[in-house]
Design a protein around this motif. Structure first.
Motif, short mmCIF file in Angstrom:
data_model
loop_
_atom_site.label_atom_id
_atom_site.label_comp_id
_atom_site.label_asym_id
_atom_site.label_seq_id
_atom_site.Cartn_x
_atom_site.Cartn_y
_atom_site.Cartn_z
N PHE A 34 -9.21 0.33 -2.17
CA PHE A 34 -7.55 0.09 -1.68
C PHE A 34 -6.34 1.03 -1.15
N ASP A 35 -5.62 -0.07 -1.07
CA ASP A 35 -4.77 0.44 -0.15
C ASP A 35 -3.41 -0.24 -1.15
N TYR A 36 -3.86 0.77 -2.61
CA TYR A 36 -2.45 0.38 -3.81
C TYR A 36 -1.01 0.82 -3.63
N GLY A 37 -0.71 1.45 -2.77
CA GLY A 37 1.00 2.04 -2.37
C GLY A 37 0.59 3.31 -3.00
N GLN A 38 -0.89 3.99 -2.89
CA GLN A 38 -0.97 5.43 -3.21
C GLN A 38 0.36 6.71 -2.36
N ARG A 39 0.46 7.89 -2.89
CA ARG A 39 1.01 8.41 -2.03
C ARG A 39 0.53 9.22 -1.51
N HIS A 40 -1.36 9.32 -0.97
CA HIS A 40 -2.31 9.45 0.03
C HIS A 40 -3.30 9.02 0.82
N GLY A 41 -2.14 8.62 2.00
CA GLY A 41 -2.89 7.33 1.84
C GLY A 41 -4.41 8.41 3.11
N VAL A 42 -4.58 9.73 3.43
CA VAL A 42 -5.70 10.53 3.82
C VAL A 42 -6.89 10.23 2.53
N GLU A 43 -7.00 9.85 1.59
CA GLU A 43 -7.65 8.97 0.49
C GLU A 43 -8.73 8.05 1.28
N VAL A 56 -23.18 1.26 4.97
CA VAL A 56 -22.67 0.19 4.02
C VAL A 56 -23.03 -0.87 5.46
N VAL A 57 -23.27 -1.98 4.36
CA VAL A 57 -22.99 -3.84 5.10
C VAL A 57 -21.81 -3.18 5.45
N GLU A 58 -20.21 -3.15 4.65
CA GLU A 58 -19.24 -3.69 5.37
C GLU A 58 -18.25 -2.77 4.32
N HIS A 59 -17.51 -2.15 4.92
CA HIS A 59 -16.61 -1.38 4.28
C HIS A 59 -15.09 -2.36 4.30
N ARG A 60 -14.24 -2.49 3.42
CA ARG A 60 -13.23 -3.19 2.91
C ARG A 60 -12.04 -2.58 2.81
N VAL A 61 -11.12 -2.94 2.90
CA VAL A 61 -9.77 -2.43 2.67
C VAL A 61 -8.87 -3.02 2.49
N VAL A 62 -8.69 -3.08 1.37
CA VAL A 62 -7.14 -3.96 0.18
C VAL A 62 -6.40 -4.15 0.30
N LYS A 63 -5.24 -4.07 0.71
CA LYS A 63 -4.08 -3.57 -0.14
C LYS A 63 -3.88 -5.05 -1.41
N PHE A 101 -9.02 -3.19 -10.54
CA PHE A 101 -9.37 -2.71 -8.88
C PHE A 101 -11.24 -3.56 -9.02
N LEU A 102 -11.66 -3.58 -10.52
CA LEU A 102 -12.72 -4.49 -10.99
C LEU A 102 -12.67 -5.61 -10.49
N SER A 103 -11.32 -6.47 -10.47
CA SER A 103 -10.81 -7.62 -11.12
C SER A 103 -10.82 -7.99 -9.42
N LEU A 104 -10.36 -7.22 -8.76
CA LEU A 104 -10.80 -8.08 -7.14
C LEU A 104 -12.38 -7.43 -6.31
N ALA A 105 -13.26 -6.74 -6.84
CA ALA A 105 -14.83 -6.69 -7.33
C ALA A 105 -15.22 -7.04 -7.20
N LEU A 106 -15.00 -7.82 -8.59
CA LEU A 106 -15.41 -8.98 -9.09
C LEU A 106 -15.35 -10.39 -8.12
N ALA A 107 -14.21 -10.56 -7.67
CA ALA A 107 -13.60 -11.56 -6.60
C ALA A 107 -14.83 -12.16 -5.65
N TRP A 108 -14.83 -10.72 -4.74
CA TRP A 108 -15.48 -10.56 -3.29
C TRP A 108 -16.94 -10.94 -4.13
N ALA A 109 -18.01 -10.23 -5.12
CA ALA A 109 -18.80 -10.41 -5.52
C ALA A 109 -19.21 -11.65 -6.01
N GLU A 110 -18.37 -12.53 -6.40
CA GLU A 110 -18.76 -14.13 -6.54
C GLU A 110 -18.84 -14.80 -5.10
N THR A 111 -18.28 -14.34 -4.39
CA THR A 111 -18.41 -14.36 -3.23
C THR A 111 -19.74 -14.35 -2.19
#
Length: 227
Positions: A34-43, A56-63, A101-111
């Motif tokens: 997640f790009d959640y507005g954290q002060r350090h984007g290097v993570e 991994v099969v796929e890596h997604r970054v969600v804002k 984060f878990l809520s959005l992970a859950l949404a992707w998991a359902e799809t």
């Protein structure tokens, strides 16, 4: 068919270890950061390195703009990251972060028709965040099964927290056994743009003490003035 799992990958030590564990258990891993507005984007750069190295099969970054609400030194540059131990829940706690984060992970998991979520929360060597406790994880798992099509139709959803009862040293030993390259990870709350750690924040202290307790060389790149 190999079961799918959505794994939260922050770029830090714990989430890299969890991804390695999920892979070792035979899951087809879909990494989510997640790009959640954290002060350090290097993570996020670290998360990408970890995901690539684990195949991994796929890596997604969600804002997700959690920073819009403030209230945390990790999202508000006007708040100072503590460099000495504090009492109570520290200012580095990000309000509702793991819930979001878990809520959005859950949404992707359902799809994906994936019944398994992995998150690297820990309730032993950690900063005292309320959303890292077993009670929180159990409550979220109940919610996931009550509030989703997959859960209601009998596809039992599981939230896996393989690190929750481990010390940082035990986590490091486990990850090392699984081939995790901890030099690729970033745990610091305030690293510089090159990813060098400050060596003074709570996360740096816990990480450094963990490597020492594990009897392993700390591969973290610290700023010259940081230790």
């Amino acid at each position: 068919m190999t079961e799918r799992a959505v794994v939260l990958v922050s770029g830090g030590l714990d989430s890299a270890t969890v991804l390695a564990i999920a892979r070792q258990r035979g899951y087809a891993c879909h990494a989510l950061s997640f790009d959640y507005g954290q002060r350090h984007g290097v993570e996020l750069d670290a998360a990408a390195r970890v995901a690539r190295s684990m195949g991994v099969v796929e890596h997604r970054v969600v804002k997700v703009d959690i920073a819009a609400f403030g209230g945390s030194a990790l999202t508000d540059a006007g708040l100072r990251v503590p460099e000495s131990p504090t009492t109570g829940i520290p200012i580095t706690y990000v309000p509702a972060r793991n819930t979001v984060f878990l809520s959005l992970a859950l949404a992707w998991a359902e799809t994906l028709a994936a019944r398994h979520l992995f998150i690297g929360v820990n309730a032993v060597d950690y900063s005292g965040y309320p959303d890292c406790r077993p009670a929180f994880v159990a409550a979220f798992e109940r919610l996931a099964n009550l509030g989703t099509k997959m859960g209601v139709e009998g596809g039992q959803i599981e939230v896996h927290t393989p690190l929750i009862d481990l010390t940082k040293a035990e986590i490091i030993r486990r990850g090392t056994e699984l081939g995790v390259d901890y030099a690729a990870t970033v745990s610091c709350y305030q690293p510089n743009r090159s990813g060098e750690a400050c060596g003074r924040c709570d996360s740096c202290r816990i990480r450094r003490d963990g490597f020492q307790a594990a009897g392993q060389v700390d591969p973290t790149r610290y700023r010259r003035t940081g230790r």
